[in-house]
Write a protein that holds these residues in place. Structure first.
Motif, PDB file in Angstrom:
ATOM      1  N   UNK A  79      -5.833  14.905   2.207  1.00  0.00           N
ATOM      2  CA  UNK A  79      -5.154  15.254   0.679  1.00  0.00           C
ATOM      3  C   UNK A  79      -4.115  13.691   0.711  1.00  0.00           C
ATOM      4  N   UNK A  80      -4.200  12.444   2.051  1.00  0.00           N
ATOM      5  CA  UNK A  80      -3.411  12.102   1.281  1.00  0.00           C
ATOM      6  C   UNK A  80      -4.136  10.806   0.497  1.00  0.00           C
ATOM      7  N   UNK A  81      -3.663  10.313  -0.486  1.00  0.00           N
ATOM      8  CA  UNK A  81      -3.983   9.037  -1.444  1.00  0.00           C
ATOM      9  C   UNK A  81      -3.616   7.881  -1.159  1.00  0.00           C
ATOM     10  N   UNK A  82      -4.283   7.064  -1.487  1.00  0.00           N
ATOM     11  CA  UNK A  82      -3.650   5.538  -1.188  1.00  0.00           C
ATOM     12  C   UNK A  82      -4.315   4.415  -2.695  1.00  0.00           C
ATOM     13  N   UNK A  86      -2.882   3.251  10.083  1.00  0.00           N
ATOM     14  CA  UNK A  86      -2.537   4.861   9.365  1.00  0.00           C
ATOM     15  C   UNK A  86      -3.507   5.298   9.341  1.00  0.00           C
ATOM     16  N   UNK A  87      -2.872   6.650   9.876  1.00  0.00           N
ATOM     17  CA  UNK A  87      -3.802   7.735   9.964  1.00  0.00           C
ATOM     18  C   UNK A  87      -3.685   9.230   8.997  1.00  0.00           C
ATOM     19  N   UNK A  88      -4.637   9.094   8.462  1.00  0.00           N
ATOM     20  CA  UNK A  88      -4.286   9.862   6.869  1.00  0.00           C
ATOM     21  C   UNK A  88      -5.567  11.187   7.108  1.00  0.00           C
ATOM     22  N   UNK A  89      -5.208  12.220   6.189  1.00  0.00           N
ATOM     23  CA  UNK A  89      -5.941  12.873   6.273  1.00  0.00           C
ATOM     24  C   UNK A  89      -6.678  13.549   4.743  1.00  0.00           C
ATOM     25  N   UNK A 134       4.637   9.030   0.354  1.00  0.00           N
ATOM     26  CA  UNK A 134       4.810   9.527   1.872  1.00  0.00           C
ATOM     27  C   UNK A 134       4.740   8.647   2.607  1.00  0.00           C
ATOM     28  N   UNK A 135       4.583   7.301   2.269  1.00  0.00           N
ATOM     29  CA  UNK A 135       4.776   6.183   3.099  1.00  0.00           C
ATOM     30  C   UNK A 135       3.678   4.827   2.612  1.00  0.00           C
ATOM     31  N   UNK A 172       1.338  -1.107   0.351  1.00  0.00           N
ATOM     32  CA  UNK A 172       0.004  -0.248   0.147  1.00  0.00           C
ATOM     33  C   UNK A 172       0.797   0.895   0.011  1.00  0.00           C
ATOM     34  N   UNK A 173       1.285   2.162  -0.593  1.00  0.00           N
ATOM     35  CA  UNK A 173       1.232   3.400  -0.636  1.00  0.00           C
ATOM     36  C   UNK A 173       0.003   4.385  -1.142  1.00  0.00           C
ATOM     37  N   UNK A 174       0.961   5.152   0.051  1.00  0.00           N
ATOM     38  CA  UNK A 174      -0.041   6.689   0.241  1.00  0.00           C
ATOM     39  C   UNK A 174       0.793   7.806  -0.417  1.00  0.00           C
ATOM     40  N   UNK A 175       0.937   8.391  -0.873  1.00  0.00           N
ATOM     41  CA  UNK A 175       0.935   9.887  -1.082  1.00  0.00           C
ATOM     42  C   UNK A 175      -0.071  10.585  -1.386  1.00  0.00           C
TER      43      UNK A 175
END
Length: 478
Positions: A445-448, A440-443, A427-428, A416-419
């Motif tokens: 503006x974070x996609x995966x 993973x806590x995402x806001x 990002x992760x 799983x790629x977070x950008x």
């Protein structure tokens, strides 16, 4: 409450002429034996164990066949099941409880109340060498699947002895609900469960309330989750690490036996896997929830239960349950209704509360029950997900619990790629790891996305008979 003069002789069962006809509540006659009382009294005072008395981790006693008559116990159970039960739920517990039984007029309930307030209280006072008042709090609790009573010590002003009379069907350890007893450290703080008492029909457990008498009623958490992650001190360490980076991987999350059961069931032909599309957005297998074997269904229920929401809140510091965190944070940033399907991906929604949840506090009612959406997915050669505009962008805690991926390598894909939105920088990356819980806590503006899998040979996997691996994927919302 002043003790009342008994209207019958428990030893003979003879009734007062004014008393209604009906079977009497009579405790086990062995408890009136002077030798038994002396042995228990001496053992309790000297802190040495006896047949049904144990002093580790704190003095407690389990009495089997507490009431002499089986038919009376059956009648008592029938009357209690006719009562109205209120849902009780907060950060410590979730179960159903009757109103106080002190004013109930039903025959069997009146009889057991008379015995507890009278003969049994006097017997306890003699055995424990403790002066007990005639005031007894007595109610009936009903525990169902996913209910829980977490670690506590029962210390309230004036309370000296706690007791439980079990009216359960034939019970096994796998059914949960054991009374777990905790050891304590030098600061009288609970450390870990060192003994578990199995509920048994017509058995009574009692213990003297003290600062070290920590106990709990086991839930699905304790049956499934590695006990390391249920230790409050370890939870604090995990939370600190998570708050620093907004992500963490917890290895060996499930207990080994449960892991083996679920992993084996996932590879069975019993589960119906449906292909998710369209290909310009995603391509993978998703389990039909109606076809899940029982152990897989239990794992799903665990991950969507209220007790698990509370566990995640403790591990992350996020307010994932309406009873955790700041009462004022009752809505997410957009004020959206959390009961809607959140991600537009066709995921199955799970609500952790039933319709009878206690909503007596207005603030908690406004928040509504904790919710999540999730899928059970199968990943094989050629599977992937893509970034696309229809994905809802919002704050969420992502959970992935991977299974069947021992020996997986990063070059196979499937991670799983977070950008960041509108950026190419990664990002992760979360790699598949067997029995590892990734949080993973995402806001907004974070996609995966899930990287395309290029692995057609089962020889790459060290202990599997297939090139597929699986994950439980959930999103939880504050």
């Amino acid at each position: 409450m002043p003790a009342k003069k008994r209207q019958n002789d428990p030893a003979t069962g003879k009734k007062n002429k004014k008393e209604k006809r009906g079977e009497l509540a009579v405790i086990n006659s062995d408890l009136r034996d002077e030798a038994v009382q002396k042995g228990m009294r001496d053992a309790w005072q000297s802190k040495e164990s006896d047949i049904q008395l144990d002093c580790e981790p704190f003095p407690h006693c389990q009495i089997t066949h507490f009431l002499q008559s089986e038919s009376f116990v059956e009648g008592l159970q029938a009357e209690l099941l006719q009562l109205n039960f209120n849902s009780k739920s907060n950060d410590l517990y979730k179960f159903q409880q009757s109103d106080d039984l002190r004013e109930r007029k039903e025959h069997h309930i009146s009889q057991i109340r008379s015995v507890v307030f009278g003969e049994f209280r006097v017997w306890l006072s003699e055995v424990l060498q403790v002066d007990l008042e005639a005031t007894v709090d007595i109610s009936c609790a009903k525990y169902e699947h996913t209910d829980v009573l977490l670690c506590h010590d029962d210390e309230l002003e004036g309370r000296r002895v706690a007791f439980i009379l079990y009216l359960v069907p034939p019970w096994e350890v796998k059914d949960g609900g054991t009374l777990d007893l905790f050891s304590t450290d030098e600061h009288c703080q609970p450390v870990s469960v060192v003994k578990s008492l199995l509920p048994c029909w017509n058995s009574l457990v009692f213990f003297e309330v003290s600062p070290v008498a920590f106990h709990q009623v086991e839930s699905l958490l304790f049956e499934w989750v590695n006990e390391m992650y249920l230790d409050p001190r370890y939870q604090a360490r995990v939370q600190q690490e998570f708050e620093e980076s907004s992500e963490i991987c917890l290895p060996s999350f499930l207990q080994e036996e449960k892991l083996r059961q679920v992993r084996s069931a996932l590879q069975s032909s019993e589960i119906q896997w449906e292909r998710k599309g369209p290909p310009n957005k995603r391509c993978y297998g998703c389990a039909n929830m109606q076809s899940l074997p029982s152990c897989v269904q239990e794992c799903w229920e665990l991950l969507s239960s209220e007790s698990f929401f509370m566990l995640l809140s403790n591990l992350t510091g996020l307010c994932l349950h309406y009873l955790c965190g700041d009462e004022d944070e009752s809505e997410n940033e957009d004020g959206k209704n959390e009961t809607e399907n959140r991600d537009g991906e066709g995921n199955t929604q799970a609500s952790a509360s039933n319709t009878d949840a206690d909503t007596s506090t207005p603030e908690k009612k406004d928040k509504g029950p904790p919710t999540c959406v999730g899928e059970l997915r199968r990943w094989m050669h050629g599977d992937y997900t893509l970034l696309h505009d229809s994905v809802k962008r919002e704050y969420a805690l992502d959970l992935q619990l991977h299974m069947g991926c021992a020996g997986w390598k990063s070059e196979f894909g499937g991670f799983t790629s977070y950008i960041a939105h509108d950026e190419d920088e990664e990002l992760l990356t979360v790699y598949p790891e067997d029995n590892s819980l990734a949080l993973v806590y995402r806001d907004k503006d974070t996609l995966k996305f899930i990287k395309h899998i290029n692995n057609s040979s089962s020889s790459h996997l060290s202990s599997q008979n297939t090139s597929a691996f699986y994950d439980f994927s959930f999103n939880y919302y504050e």
